[in-house]
Design a protein around this motif. Structure first.
Motif, PDB file in Angstrom:
ATOM      1  N   ALA A  45      64.272  13.097   8.090  1.00 51.08           N
ATOM      2  CA  ALA A  45      62.806  13.117   8.087  1.00 51.08           C
ATOM      3  C   ALA A  45      62.216  11.738   8.331  1.00 51.08           C
ATOM      4  O   ALA A  45      61.131  11.619   8.913  1.00 51.08           O
ATOM      5  CB  ALA A  45      62.303  13.658   6.750  1.00 51.08           C
ATOM      6  N   ILE A  46      62.927  10.674   7.877  1.00 55.46           N
ATOM      7  CA  ILE A  46      62.429   9.296   7.985  1.00 55.46           C
ATOM      8  C   ILE A  46      63.577   8.440   8.531  1.00 55.46           C
ATOM      9  O   ILE A  46      64.282   7.766   7.771  1.00 55.46           O
ATOM     10  CB  ILE A  46      61.962   8.763   6.616  1.00 55.46           C
ATOM     11  CG1 ILE A  46      61.147   9.804   5.844  1.00 55.46           C
ATOM     12  CG2 ILE A  46      61.132   7.492   6.788  1.00 55.46           C
ATOM     13  CD1 ILE A  46      60.870   9.428   4.413  1.00 55.46           C
ATOM     14  N   PRO A  47      63.799   8.443   9.826  1.00 59.97           N
ATOM     15  CA  PRO A  47      65.004   7.818  10.387  1.00 59.97           C
ATOM     16  C   PRO A  47      65.150   6.326  10.108  1.00 59.97           C
ATOM     17  O   PRO A  47      66.271   5.823  10.010  1.00 59.97           O
ATOM     18  CB  PRO A  47      64.858   8.070  11.894  1.00 59.97           C
ATOM     19  CG  PRO A  47      63.964   9.265  11.994  1.00 59.97           C
ATOM     20  CD  PRO A  47      63.006   9.151  10.858  1.00 59.97           C
ATOM     21  N   VAL A  48      64.044   5.589   9.956  1.00 58.89           N
ATOM     22  CA  VAL A  48      64.146   4.131   9.828  1.00 58.89           C
ATOM     23  C   VAL A  48      63.898   3.655   8.398  1.00 58.89           C
ATOM     24  O   VAL A  48      63.642   2.482   8.180  1.00 58.89           O
ATOM     25  CB  VAL A  48      63.171   3.422  10.794  1.00 58.89           C
ATOM     26  CG1 VAL A  48      63.547   3.713  12.228  1.00 58.89           C
ATOM     27  CG2 VAL A  48      61.731   3.832  10.515  1.00 58.89           C
ATOM     28  N   CYS A  49      63.977   4.529   7.425  1.00 55.57           N
ATOM     29  CA  CYS A  49      63.717   4.114   6.042  1.00 55.57           C
ATOM     30  C   CYS A  49      64.844   3.223   5.524  1.00 55.57           C
ATOM     31  O   CYS A  49      65.986   3.278   5.996  1.00 55.57           O
ATOM     32  CB  CYS A  49      63.559   5.331   5.137  1.00 55.57           C
ATOM     33  SG  CYS A  49      65.035   6.348   4.982  1.00 55.57           S
ATOM     34  N   LYS A  50      64.504   2.398   4.535  1.00 55.36           N
ATOM     35  CA  LYS A  50      65.503   1.593   3.846  1.00 55.36           C
ATOM     36  C   LYS A  50      66.058   2.418   2.700  1.00 55.36           C
ATOM     37  O   LYS A  50      65.326   2.778   1.765  1.00 55.36           O
ATOM     38  CB  LYS A  50      64.877   0.302   3.317  1.00 55.36           C
ATOM     39  CG  LYS A  50      65.892  -0.640   2.671  1.00 55.36           C
ATOM     40  CD  LYS A  50      65.244  -1.946   2.245  1.00 55.36           C
ATOM     41  CE  LYS A  50      66.282  -2.904   1.681  1.00 55.36           C
ATOM     42  NZ  LYS A  50      65.664  -4.187   1.253  1.00 55.36           N
TER      43      LYS A  50
END
Length: 337
Positions: A169-174
């Motif tokens: 859902a959030i490909p670039v999250c940390k």
């Protein structure tokens, strides 16, 4: 890698076999697996479900938290269900954040909140860390995680496999995926340990126990915090282990709701009396009770967890100011020890 017919059997995680992972499924060592479909239908159609009101406003107005809390101060603000804002050591930490109206894969059906969040989303301080304990919909809310990522880009900490769900859902999250026993270090001497709890996981009907569940210990210069999103009591085994490993806790955040009927819920959700026992076993000086009076998941009435908690505190000789069942918007400035 586990394959069946050329396909991976676990869509979230591939890793070595361990004392709580058999190569496909996670499990509770010496514990109980969740009951199956037949028992689920017996519960769902067996009656005994108390009626909840459609709305149950909190006696506390929505809180407007400070940007940061430092020194030896420790503040917890209840947002609702298992969503807490922990402010300590200059960090803002959210647990299992849910601002959605329903805890369901559908926006039009499923358990619906009866009280507004105890902090309006736009009134949140900058969020540094998000702890997601497991993937049930009342704990892992992708819509809320997307909003938090857009607002602050916090560091998400979650047990193995849940990172796959979140990254889709959030490909670039940390994000950091942790196994039981792992530790992460943050600034100013703050660490977060992933510890066992007795639960399970699923987002649908075909992924049971394919992502891990966990409790967290937050160690700070202001003291240690033990956070559990969901757990069965499991004979107190995990509470004793947390005490042996970490010693004294200034605060424990313990679930006290969603526990009836006991024959179905005992292995996955402790009741208030068990939560009080857990408090004593893990050596917690103060407790913030959560996981009640927000959404109806099980049979007990909306007021029953607090009444049962008060009774358990009397019977077990624990001062009520040490174990506070927090309502939405309520702020708990945890005394120093």
């Amino acid at each position: 890698m586990n394959t069946k017919g050329g396909r991976n059997r676990n869509p979230y995680y591939q890793g070595p076999v361990s004392d709580h992972f058999d190569g496909t499924h996670f499990f509770n060592p010496e514990g109980e697996a969740p009951l199956g479909f037949r028992e689920l239908m017996r519960w769902q159609f067996g009656g005994g479900r108390s009626a909840w009101p459609k709305q149950a406003p909190s006696p506390f107005p929505p809180a407007k938290p400070a940007d940061r809390i430092g020194g030896q101060d420790l503040r917890v603000t209840m947002i609702g269900h298992a969503t807490l804002l922990i402010q300590v050591a200059g960090l803002n930490i959210l647990t299992d954040p849910v601002w959605s109206n329903r805890t369901s894969p559908f926006s039009f059906a499923g358990p619906k909140r009866v009280v507004e969040p105890g902090i309006r989303f736009d009134d949140l301080p900058p969020i540094d860390i998000v702890l997601v304990t497991h993937n049930h919909y009342d704990h892992l809310d992708l819509a809320t995680l997307k909003r938090l990522h857009k607002a602050d880009g916090p560091h998400i900490v979650t047990p193995l496999g849940n990172d796959t769900i979140i990254r889709r859902a959030i490909p670039v999250c940390k994000i950091s995926a942790v196994d039981w026993g792992d530790q992460l270090s943050f600034r100013d001497g703050v660490t977060i340990d992933s510890e066992p709890c007795h639960h399970w996981s699923a987002r649908g009907t075909r992924d049971r126990r394919m992502a891990l569940w966990a409790a967290f210990v937050i160690s700070t210069p202001a003291g240690k915090i033990y956070h559990i999103g969901d757990t069965g009591f499991h004979g107190g085994i995990n509470y004793r282990a947390a005490c042996e490993k970490h010693g004294l806790f200034r605060l424990a955040n313990l679930p006290i709701g969603a526990y009836e009927p006991r024959w179905f819920m005992k292995a996955q959700h402790q009741n208030p009396a068990e939560a009080v026992k857990g408090m004593q076993l893990c050596n917690a000086t103060y407790v913030a009770g959560h996981h009640f009076a927000t959404i109806q998941l099980t049979n007990e009435g909306i007021k029953e967890p607090v009444a049962a908690l008060e009774k358990a505190l009397r019977e077990q000789g624990v001062a009520p100011e040490r174990f506070r069942a927090l309502r939405a918007g309520e702020v708990f400035d945890v005394p120093a020890i």
